[in-house]
Design a protein around this motif. Structure first.
Motif, mmCIF file in Angstrom:
data_model
loop_
_atom_site.group_PDB
_atom_site.id
_atom_site.type_symbol
_atom_site.label_atom_id
_atom_site.label_comp_id
_atom_site.label_asym_id
_atom_site.label_seq_id
_atom_site.Cartn_x
_atom_site.Cartn_y
_atom_site.Cartn_z
ATOM 1 N N THR A 135 0.652 -1.565 -0.461
ATOM 2 C CA THR A 135 -0.531 0.029 -0.056
ATOM 3 C C THR A 135 1.015 1.302 0.118
ATOM 4 O O THR A 135 1.352 1.441 0.595
ATOM 5 C CB THR A 135 -0.704 0.222 1.183
ATOM 6 N N LEU A 136 1.239 2.184 -0.963
ATOM 7 C CA LEU A 136 1.544 3.142 -1.158
ATOM 8 C C LEU A 136 1.572 4.677 -0.168
ATOM 9 O O LEU A 136 2.282 5.407 -0.190
ATOM 10 C CB LEU A 136 1.648 3.308 -3.133
ATOM 11 N N ALA A 137 0.030 4.456 -0.352
ATOM 12 C CA ALA A 137 -0.556 6.090 0.611
ATOM 13 C C ALA A 137 0.032 6.252 1.424
ATOM 14 O O ALA A 137 0.396 7.255 2.212
ATOM 15 C CB ALA A 137 -2.116 5.860 0.373
ATOM 16 N N ALA A 138 0.372 4.888 2.506
ATOM 17 C CA ALA A 138 0.680 4.698 4.468
ATOM 18 C C ALA A 138 1.912 5.309 4.390
ATOM 19 O O ALA A 138 2.600 6.133 4.771
ATOM 20 C CB ALA A 138 0.337 4.539 4.918
ATOM 21 N N ARG A 139 2.667 4.061 3.155
ATOM 22 C CA ARG A 139 3.836 4.862 3.146
ATOM 23 C C ARG A 139 4.997 5.447 2.478
ATOM 24 O O ARG A 139 6.009 5.890 2.744
ATOM 25 C CB ARG A 139 4.545 3.018 2.463
ATOM 26 N N ALA A 140 4.407 6.336 1.837
ATOM 27 C CA ALA A 140 4.910 7.643 0.749
ATOM 28 C C ALA A 140 3.851 8.847 2.164
ATOM 29 O O ALA A 140 4.512 9.859 1.433
ATOM 30 C CB ALA A 140 4.288 7.118 -0.401
ATOM 31 N N GLY A 141 3.031 9.127 2.857
ATOM 32 C CA GLY A 141 2.626 9.316 3.570
ATOM 33 C C GLY A 141 1.861 10.790 2.285
ATOM 34 O O GLY A 141 1.733 11.710 2.626
ATOM 35 N N VAL A 142 1.407 10.160 1.567
ATOM 36 C CA VAL A 142 0.374 10.998 0.412
ATOM 37 C C VAL A 142 -1.039 10.001 0.218
ATOM 38 O O VAL A 142 -1.141 8.926 0.711
ATOM 39 C CB VAL A 142 1.027 10.974 -1.084
ATOM 40 N N SER A 143 -2.154 10.995 0.028
ATOM 41 C CA SER A 143 -3.214 10.587 0.870
ATOM 42 C C SER A 143 -3.238 9.285 -0.189
ATOM 43 O O SER A 143 -3.704 9.591 -1.723
ATOM 44 C CB SER A 143 -4.715 11.394 0.622
ATOM 45 N N ARG A 144 -4.378 9.093 -0.443
ATOM 46 C CA ARG A 144 -4.724 7.424 -1.111
ATOM 47 C C ARG A 144 -5.489 7.967 -2.310
ATOM 48 O O ARG A 144 -5.392 7.406 -3.745
ATOM 49 C CB ARG A 144 -5.213 6.022 -0.861
ATOM 50 N N GLY A 145 -6.507 9.482 -2.477
ATOM 51 C CA GLY A 145 -6.649 9.878 -3.007
ATOM 52 C C GLY A 145 -5.855 10.327 -4.317
ATOM 53 O O GLY A 145 -6.103 10.243 -5.532
ATOM 54 N N MET A 146 -4.926 11.015 -3.853
ATOM 55 C CA MET A 146 -3.280 11.715 -4.483
ATOM 56 C C MET A 146 -2.408 10.407 -5.453
ATOM 57 O O MET A 146 -2.285 10.893 -6.321
ATOM 58 C CB MET A 146 -2.816 11.944 -3.747
ATOM 59 N N ILE A 147 -2.874 9.327 -5.098
ATOM 60 C CA ILE A 147 -2.263 8.604 -5.931
ATOM 61 C C ILE A 147 -3.232 7.905 -6.682
ATOM 62 O O ILE A 147 -2.949 7.918 -7.688
ATOM 63 C CB ILE A 147 -1.648 7.117 -4.285
ATOM 64 N N ILE A 148 -4.579 7.586 -6.025
ATOM 65 C CA ILE A 148 -5.261 7.396 -7.608
ATOM 66 C C ILE A 148 -5.412 8.831 -8.327
ATOM 67 O O ILE A 148 -5.174 7.915 -9.608
ATOM 68 C CB ILE A 148 -7.195 7.565 -6.648
ATOM 69 N N GLN A 149 -5.448 9.821 -8.270
ATOM 70 C CA GLN A 149 -5.854 10.936 -9.127
ATOM 71 C C GLN A 149 -4.795 10.654 -9.873
ATOM 72 O O GLN A 149 -4.447 10.902 -11.172
ATOM 73 C CB GLN A 149 -5.580 12.254 -8.789
ATOM 74 N N ILE A 150 -3.115 10.501 -9.172
ATOM 75 C CA ILE A 150 -1.922 10.424 -10.492
ATOM 76 C C ILE A 150 -2.312 9.659 -11.266
ATOM 77 O O ILE A 150 -1.607 9.276 -12.284
ATOM 78 C CB ILE A 150 -0.727 10.402 -8.991
ATOM 79 N N GLU A 151 -2.612 8.208 -10.925
ATOM 80 C CA GLU A 151 -2.726 6.939 -11.477
ATOM 81 C C GLU A 151 -3.442 7.543 -12.865
ATOM 82 O O GLU A 151 -3.152 6.293 -13.893
ATOM 83 C CB GLU A 151 -2.552 5.823 -10.819
ATOM 84 N N GLN A 152 -4.450 8.156 -12.520
ATOM 85 C CA GLN A 152 -5.447 8.387 -13.469
ATOM 86 C C GLN A 152 -5.411 9.586 -14.342
ATOM 87 O O GLN A 152 -5.907 9.898 -15.513
ATOM 88 C CB GLN A 152 -6.825 7.882 -12.674
ATOM 89 N N ALA A 153 -3.872 10.062 -14.225
ATOM 90 C CA ALA A 153 -3.333 11.017 -15.129
ATOM 91 C C ALA A 153 -4.741 11.998 -14.810
ATOM 92 O O ALA A 153 -5.171 12.998 -15.593
ATOM 93 C CB ALA A 153 -3.065 10.993 -15.956
ATOM 94 N N ARG A 154 -5.117 12.371 -13.834
ATOM 95 C CA ARG A 154 -6.046 13.074 -13.215
ATOM 96 C C ARG A 154 -5.510 14.544 -12.768
ATOM 97 O O ARG A 154 -6.351 15.463 -12.608
ATOM 98 C CB ARG A 154 -6.839 12.724 -12.899
ATOM 99 N N THR A 155 -3.985 15.280 -12.146
ATOM 100 C CA THR A 155 -3.593 15.548 -11.987
ATOM 101 C C THR A 155 -1.855 15.658 -12.335
ATOM 102 O O THR A 155 -1.025 14.557 -12.479
ATOM 103 C CB THR A 155 -3.707 15.539 -10.541
ATOM 104 N N ASN A 156 -2.017 16.942 -11.734
ATOM 105 C CA ASN A 156 -0.634 17.175 -12.184
ATOM 106 C C ASN A 156 0.627 17.378 -10.586
ATOM 107 O O ASN A 156 0.336 18.858 -10.330
ATOM 108 C CB ASN A 156 0.382 18.698 -13.186
ATOM 109 N N PRO A 157 0.939 16.817 -9.842
ATOM 110 C CA PRO A 157 1.413 16.904 -8.622
ATOM 111 C C PRO A 157 2.731 17.631 -8.624
ATOM 112 O O PRO A 157 3.507 17.784 -9.255
ATOM 113 C CB PRO A 157 2.006 15.646 -7.652
ATOM 114 N N SER A 158 2.763 18.410 -7.518
ATOM 115 C CA SER A 158 4.437 19.362 -6.617
ATOM 116 C C SER A 158 5.324 17.877 -7.145
ATOM 117 O O SER A 158 5.243 16.795 -6.756
ATOM 118 C CB SER A 158 4.280 19.769 -5.790
ATOM 119 N N VAL A 159 6.514 18.437 -7.122
ATOM 120 C CA VAL A 159 7.873 17.893 -7.031
ATOM 121 C C VAL A 159 7.365 16.929 -5.645
ATOM 122 O O VAL A 159 7.979 15.732 -5.704
ATOM 123 C CB VAL A 159 8.991 18.997 -7.142
#
Length: 187
Positions: A25-49
């Motif tokens: 599970t990446l969200a908890a390990r990375a300290g990034v919300s599950r919603g953000m991971i989903i948005q990134i994987e669906q190419a719906r966001t351009n996350p910060s560095v």
């Protein structure tokens, strides 16, 4: 397709692939919300560095691996116009990710330009991470765990990057540096 769209698509595809290969599970390990991971994987966001670095660190891969859209070959040449500008400021500071590899853990090569008065602060990387820096113009101030170190032109520095760190230009002229980042493989 614009450069930004291509990067967003590459990040989506590569994050999903690496997360699947690691099987955790990446969200908890990375300290990034599950919603953000989903948005990134669906190419719906351009996350910060900063947001991009967190899953890369958690996966034990470099940012270049998550942004790479080229096929794998024994030799990879990266022309200057294909390097990825990861951030910039209105004053003209910037960081460009030149090239990276996953051999024995991620290894990345960067060029930095910091304008007078600009700085960039980073959260600690995983234990075992190392950064190397060589100043090619001006003078940088490297701050590690709150202690500042002046790094003038022609001087190199290295430090264990599992400490909070800041790159800062306290001078009156632009500072430029080449930096390498080595992150240990994920366990």
């Amino acid at each position: 397709m614009s450069d930004l769209d291509q990067l967003t698509q590459s990040l989506a595809r590569n994050l999903k692939r690496w997360r699947g290969e690691r099987g955790f599970t990446l969200a908890a390990r990375a300290g990034v919300s599950r919603g953000m991971i989903i948005q990134i994987e669906q190419a719906r966001t351009n996350p910060s560095v900063g947001t991009t670095v967190k899953p890369a660190d958690a996966l034990g891969v470099g940012i270049t691996t998550l942004l790479d859209h080229e096929p794998v070959s024994p030799v990879r040449l990266v022309p200057g116009d294909r390097a990825v500008r990861m951030w910039s400021t209105p004053a003209g500071s910037s960081a460009v990710l030149r090239v990276g590899t996953e051999a024995r853990g991620p290894l990345e090569l960067w060029t930095w330009r910091l304008m007078p008065g600009d700085s960039r602060t980073f959260a600690p990387h995983p234990e075992g991470a190392v950064e190397l820096l060589h100043v090619t113009a001006g003078e940088l101030t490297l701050v590690v765990d709150g202690t500042p170190y002046a790094v003038p032109v022609g001087v190199s520095a290295t430090f264990e990057a599992h400490h909070a760190h800041t790159y800062r230009n306290d001078g009156i002229e632009p500072a430029e540096a080449t930096m390498a980042v080595s992150i240990p493989p994920a366990r």
